[in-house]
Design a protein around this motif. Structure first.
Motif, PDB file in Angstrom:
ATOM      1  N   THR A 192       0.821  -1.207   0.000  1.00  0.00           N
ATOM      2  CA  THR A 192       0.000   0.000   0.000  1.00  0.00           C
ATOM      3  C   THR A 192       0.859   1.263   0.000  1.00  0.00           C
ATOM      4  OG1 THR A 192      -0.156  -0.252   2.410  1.00  0.00           O
ATOM      5  CG2 THR A 192      -2.007  -1.052   1.102  1.00  0.00           C
ATOM      6  N   ALA A 193       1.985   1.211   0.710  1.00  0.00           N
ATOM      7  CA  ALA A 193       2.886   2.368   0.718  1.00  0.00           C
ATOM      8  C   ALA A 193       3.540   2.546  -0.645  1.00  0.00           C
ATOM      9  CB  ALA A 193       3.952   2.195   1.793  1.00  0.00           C
ATOM     10  N   ALA A 194       3.918   1.452  -1.288  1.00  0.00           N
ATOM     11  CA  ALA A 194       4.513   1.529  -2.627  1.00  0.00           C
ATOM     12  C   ALA A 194       3.532   2.162  -3.609  1.00  0.00           C
ATOM     13  CB  ALA A 194       4.919   0.136  -3.094  1.00  0.00           C
ATOM     14  N   LEU A 195       2.269   1.775  -3.527  1.00  0.00           N
ATOM     15  CA  LEU A 195       1.262   2.355  -4.413  1.00  0.00           C
ATOM     16  C   LEU A 195       1.041   3.834  -4.114  1.00  0.00           C
ATOM     17  CD1 LEU A 195      -1.253  -0.610  -4.446  1.00  0.00           C
ATOM     18  CD2 LEU A 195      -0.183   0.395  -6.477  1.00  0.00           C
ATOM     19  N   ALA A 196       1.046   4.189  -2.855  1.00  0.00           N
ATOM     20  CA  ALA A 196       0.844   5.591  -2.486  1.00  0.00           C
ATOM     21  C   ALA A 196       1.975   6.464  -3.026  1.00  0.00           C
ATOM     22  CB  ALA A 196       0.748   5.716  -0.963  1.00  0.00           C
ATOM     23  N   LEU A 197       3.205   5.979  -2.935  1.00  0.00           N
ATOM     24  CA  LEU A 197       4.343   6.745  -3.462  1.00  0.00           C
ATOM     25  C   LEU A 197       4.272   6.843  -4.980  1.00  0.00           C
ATOM     26  CD1 LEU A 197       7.299   5.468  -1.237  1.00  0.00           C
ATOM     27  CD2 LEU A 197       5.969   7.575  -1.010  1.00  0.00           C
ATOM     28  N   ALA A 198       3.881   5.744  -5.624  1.00  0.00           N
ATOM     29  CA  ALA A 198       3.741   5.787  -7.082  1.00  0.00           C
ATOM     30  C   ALA A 198       2.638   6.757  -7.473  1.00  0.00           C
ATOM     31  CB  ALA A 198       3.444   4.389  -7.616  1.00  0.00           C
ATOM     32  N   ASP A 199       1.552   6.763  -6.718  1.00  0.00           N
ATOM     33  CA  ASP A 199       0.441   7.670  -6.989  1.00  0.00           C
ATOM     34  C   ASP A 199       0.870   9.128  -6.814  1.00  0.00           C
ATOM     35  OD1 ASP A 199      -2.407   8.009  -7.591  1.00  0.00           O
ATOM     36  OD2 ASP A 199      -2.585   8.715  -5.530  1.00  0.00           O
ATOM     37  N   ALA A 200       1.837   9.350  -5.929  1.00  0.00           N
ATOM     38  CA  ALA A 200       2.349  10.707  -5.711  1.00  0.00           C
ATOM     39  C   ALA A 200       3.368  11.114  -6.767  1.00  0.00           C
ATOM     40  CB  ALA A 200       2.971  10.801  -4.322  1.00  0.00           C
ATOM     41  N   GLY A 201       3.686  10.201  -7.689  1.00  0.00           N
ATOM     42  CA  GLY A 201       4.601  10.536  -8.778  1.00  0.00           C
ATOM     43  C   GLY A 201       6.058  10.307  -8.483  1.00  0.00           C
ATOM     44  N   LEU A 202       6.388   9.515  -7.433  1.00  0.00           N
ATOM     45  CA  LEU A 202       7.777   9.293  -7.054  1.00  0.00           C
ATOM     46  C   LEU A 202       8.426   8.123  -7.795  1.00  0.00           C
ATOM     47  CD1 LEU A 202       7.586   9.882  -3.206  1.00  0.00           C
ATOM     48  CD2 LEU A 202       8.298  11.463  -5.005  1.00  0.00           C
ATOM     49  N   GLY A 203       7.652   7.396  -8.571  1.00  0.00           N
ATOM     50  CA  GLY A 203       8.208   6.267  -9.301  1.00  0.00           C
ATOM     51  C   GLY A 203       7.109   5.322  -9.723  1.00  0.00           C
ATOM     52  N   LEU A 204       7.482   4.088 -10.076  1.00  0.00           N
ATOM     53  CA  LEU A 204       6.508   3.076 -10.454  1.00  0.00           C
ATOM     54  C   LEU A 204       6.800   1.811  -9.649  1.00  0.00           C
ATOM     55  CD1 LEU A 204       8.597   1.531 -12.497  1.00  0.00           C
ATOM     56  CD2 LEU A 204       7.699   3.144 -14.155  1.00  0.00           C
ATOM     57  N   THR A 205       5.803   0.921  -9.580  1.00  0.00           N
ATOM     58  CA  THR A 205       5.958  -0.238  -8.701  1.00  0.00           C
ATOM     59  C   THR A 205       5.259  -1.457  -9.268  1.00  0.00           C
ATOM     60  OG1 THR A 205       5.685  -1.003  -6.410  1.00  0.00           O
ATOM     61  CG2 THR A 205       3.911   0.344  -7.311  1.00  0.00           C
ATOM     62  N   ALA A 206       5.773  -2.628  -8.926  1.00  0.00           N
ATOM     63  CA  ALA A 206       5.169  -3.905  -9.320  1.00  0.00           C
ATOM     64  C   ALA A 206       4.393  -4.453  -8.130  1.00  0.00           C
ATOM     65  CB  ALA A 206       6.247  -4.891  -9.747  1.00  0.00           C
ATOM     66  N   VAL A 207       3.100  -4.718  -8.342  1.00  0.00           N
ATOM     67  CA  VAL A 207       2.242  -5.131  -7.233  1.00  0.00           C
ATOM     68  C   VAL A 207       1.311  -6.259  -7.685  1.00  0.00           C
ATOM     69  CG1 VAL A 207       2.259  -2.855  -6.152  1.00  0.00           C
ATOM     70  CG2 VAL A 207       0.476  -3.415  -7.830  1.00  0.00           C
ATOM     71  N   PRO A 208       0.780  -7.034  -6.738  1.00  0.00           N
ATOM     72  CA  PRO A 208      -0.275  -7.997  -7.090  1.00  0.00           C
ATOM     73  C   PRO A 208      -1.491  -7.242  -7.606  1.00  0.00           C
ATOM     74  CG  PRO A 208       0.566  -8.378  -4.864  1.00  0.00           C
ATOM     75  CD  PRO A 208       1.099  -7.064  -5.300  1.00  0.00           C
ATOM     76  N   ALA A 209      -2.175  -7.808  -8.593  1.00  0.00           N
ATOM     77  CA  ALA A 209      -3.280  -7.098  -9.234  1.00  0.00           C
ATOM     78  C   ALA A 209      -4.368  -6.691  -8.251  1.00  0.00           C
ATOM     79  CB  ALA A 209      -3.873  -7.974 -10.344  1.00  0.00           C
ATOM     80  N   LEU A 210      -4.647  -7.518  -7.252  1.00  0.00           N
ATOM     81  CA  LEU A 210      -5.703  -7.191  -6.303  1.00  0.00           C
ATOM     82  C   LEU A 210      -5.390  -5.976  -5.442  1.00  0.00           C
ATOM     83  CD1 LEU A 210      -6.951 -10.636  -4.898  1.00  0.00           C
ATOM     84  CD2 LEU A 210      -8.190  -9.050  -6.366  1.00  0.00           C
ATOM     85  N   ALA A 211      -4.117  -5.618  -5.345  1.00  0.00           N
ATOM     86  CA  ALA A 211      -3.736  -4.510  -4.469  1.00  0.00           C
ATOM     87  C   ALA A 211      -4.104  -3.155  -5.061  1.00  0.00           C
ATOM     88  CB  ALA A 211      -2.233  -4.550  -4.196  1.00  0.00           C
ATOM     89  N   TYR A 212      -4.330  -3.119  -6.383  1.00  0.00           N
ATOM     90  CA  TYR A 212      -4.605  -1.847  -7.040  1.00  0.00           C
ATOM     91  C   TYR A 212      -6.078  -1.465  -6.909  1.00  0.00           C
ATOM     92  CZ  TYR A 212      -5.575   1.505 -10.734  1.00  0.00           C
ATOM     93  OH  TYR A 212      -6.015   2.608 -11.432  1.00  0.00           O
ATOM     94  N   SER A 213      -6.322  -0.191  -6.640  1.00  0.00           N
ATOM     95  CA  SER A 213      -7.675   0.352  -6.599  1.00  0.00           C
ATOM     96  C   SER A 213      -7.709   1.661  -7.384  1.00  0.00           C
ATOM     97  CB  SER A 213      -8.107   0.604  -5.147  1.00  0.00           C
ATOM     98  OG  SER A 213      -9.279   1.406  -5.107  1.00  0.00           O
ATOM     99  N   LYS A 214      -8.553   1.712  -8.380  1.00  0.00           N
ATOM    100  CA  LYS A 214      -8.650   2.921  -9.192  1.00  0.00           C
ATOM    101  C   LYS A 214      -9.137   4.106  -8.369  1.00  0.00           C
ATOM    102  CE  LYS A 214     -10.608   4.545 -13.566  1.00  0.00           C
ATOM    103  NZ  LYS A 214     -11.457   4.167 -14.736  1.00  0.00           N
ATOM    104  N   LEU A 215     -10.044   3.831  -7.424  1.00  0.00           N
ATOM    105  CA  LEU A 215     -10.575   4.911  -6.588  1.00  0.00           C
ATOM    106  C   LEU A 215      -9.526   5.422  -5.609  1.00  0.00           C
ATOM    107  CD1 LEU A 215     -14.152   3.559  -5.783  1.00  0.00           C
ATOM    108  CD2 LEU A 215     -13.519   5.353  -7.389  1.00  0.00           C
ATOM    109  N   ARG A 216      -8.721   4.515  -5.079  1.00  0.00           N
ATOM    110  CA  ARG A 216      -7.742   4.915  -4.073  1.00  0.00           C
ATOM    111  C   ARG A 216      -6.500   5.543  -4.718  1.00  0.00           C
ATOM    112  NH1 ARG A 216      -6.601   1.032   0.971  1.00  0.00           N
ATOM    113  NH2 ARG A 216      -8.842   1.419   1.057  1.00  0.00           N
ATOM    114  N   TYR A 217      -6.142   5.097  -5.904  1.00  0.00           N
ATOM    115  CA  TYR A 217      -4.940   5.614  -6.578  1.00  0.00           C
ATOM    116  C   TYR A 217      -5.331   6.119  -7.969  1.00  0.00           C
ATOM    117  CZ  TYR A 217      -3.183   2.533  -2.914  1.00  0.00           C
ATOM    118  OH  TYR A 217      -2.958   1.904  -1.714  1.00  0.00           O
TER     119      TYR A 217
END
Length: 308
Positions: A230-255
């Motif tokens: 979740t922290a990796a996705l939050a940083l990616a959402d903030a524009g700090l980079g990109l990340t590899a995650v399990p598909a279920l971890a992604y939420s269009k509404l949250r990120y």
């Protein structure tokens, strides 16, 4: 209305004698003495002012009035047993707690749907959710801190039963404006030279990915490490980079600024399973939640397509 001075035990005594046609057998069944049993029968007949049983030293017979009363007594006892059972079950539910341990992607996006149905069916049962890393989920189940767990590791643990329910792939979560966001798929080699955000070496996800990528001649370097997906996705959402995650971890509404793209060469997948201690019996509510999660996983999970 006249007060009826009869107790539940009196009814049980009469029914036992009427069914056994023996004071000795009925007394043994009720774990009371024959004189005590006789006093109960005398009490009932005295209250009703009618003979219910004909008895002598050789036999016991039920009179016509006794047969009529027997039907009502049996019905009363059956209704009382149902009432006691219902109240006991309700009390047990009020005191019941179901604890499930699961990895964060499950607790965030899978568990809520199942818990909604569970709470409707078991409104008095309290819930505890231990959203932890894969290794911690295993330990919570092994140490009996959780009734069962949802995890992607544990299939080879001798102390646990692992029931696979869903397989998901790893995807690249990337800003919509990034050039890789327009690709149909991205290879791991394509990530070399990017600002890759990853979970730490202690994470079960990181171990799984490192093992899957061990054969690559050139592997992407990690720019930033965090403890949780979740922290990796939050940083990616903030524009700090990109990340590899399990598909279920992604939420269009949250990120909202991120899209996901399939990662290939190799395509990495993980299998989620329900884990329990070997030989452990789940309580009724815990078993119900276990079944609900299995059904949600098998019937409702749709593998996420890349979000555009």
């Amino acid at each position: 209305m006249n007060r009826i001075d009869l107790e539940f035990g009196d009814l049980q005594a009469f029914v036992a004698v009427a069914e056994c046609l023996s004071f000795r057998a009925a007394a043994a069944q009720l774990f009371i003495s024959q004189p005590a049993l006789s006093r109960r029968i005398d009490k009932i007949e005295g209250v009703l002012k009618v003979r219910l049983l004909e008895r002598n030293s050789r036999r016991v017979a039920v009179t016509e009035a006794g047969r009529q009363f027997l039907e009502h007594a049996q019905a009363s006892i059956a209704e009382m047993q149902v009432a006691l059972g219902t109240i006991s079950a309700a009390a047990a539910q009020r005191n019941a707690v179901v604890t499930v341990a699961c990895v964060p992607s499950v607790s965030n996006y899978v568990l809520p749907r199942a818990l909604q149905s569970f709470s409707e069916q078991f409104p008095a049962v309290r819930l505890r959710v231990l959203d932890e890393s894969g290794a911690q989920v295993l330990q919570s189940v092994v140490r009996s801190e959780a009734d069962f767990g949802v995890n992607f590791i544990g299939v080879q643990d001798a102390e646990l039963d692992f029931k696979p329910v869903y397989t998901e792939r790893y995807v690249l979560a990337v800003q919509r404006s990034h050039p890789l966001a327009r690709r149909e798929s991205v290879t791991w080699r394509d990530l070399c030279g990017t600002r890759l955000i990853s979970v730490s070496l202690r994470s079960s996800n990181r171990i799984l990915l490192d093992n899957a990528l061990a054969e690559l001649e050139e592997r992407p370097a990690v720019f930033c490490e965090v403890n949780h997906v979740t922290a990796a996705l939050a940083l990616a959402d903030a524009g700090l980079g990109l990340t590899a995650v399990p598909a279920l971890a992604y939420s269009k509404l949250r990120y909202p600024s991120l899209v996901t793209v399939p990662l290939v060469e190799p395509e990495v997948r993980r299998t989620l399973g329900l884990i329990t201690r070997k030989g452990a019996a789940l309580s009724g509510p815990a078993q119900a939640l276990y079944a609900m999660l299995e059904n949600v996983a098998r019937a409702e999970f749709v593998f996420p397509e890349p979000h555009r």
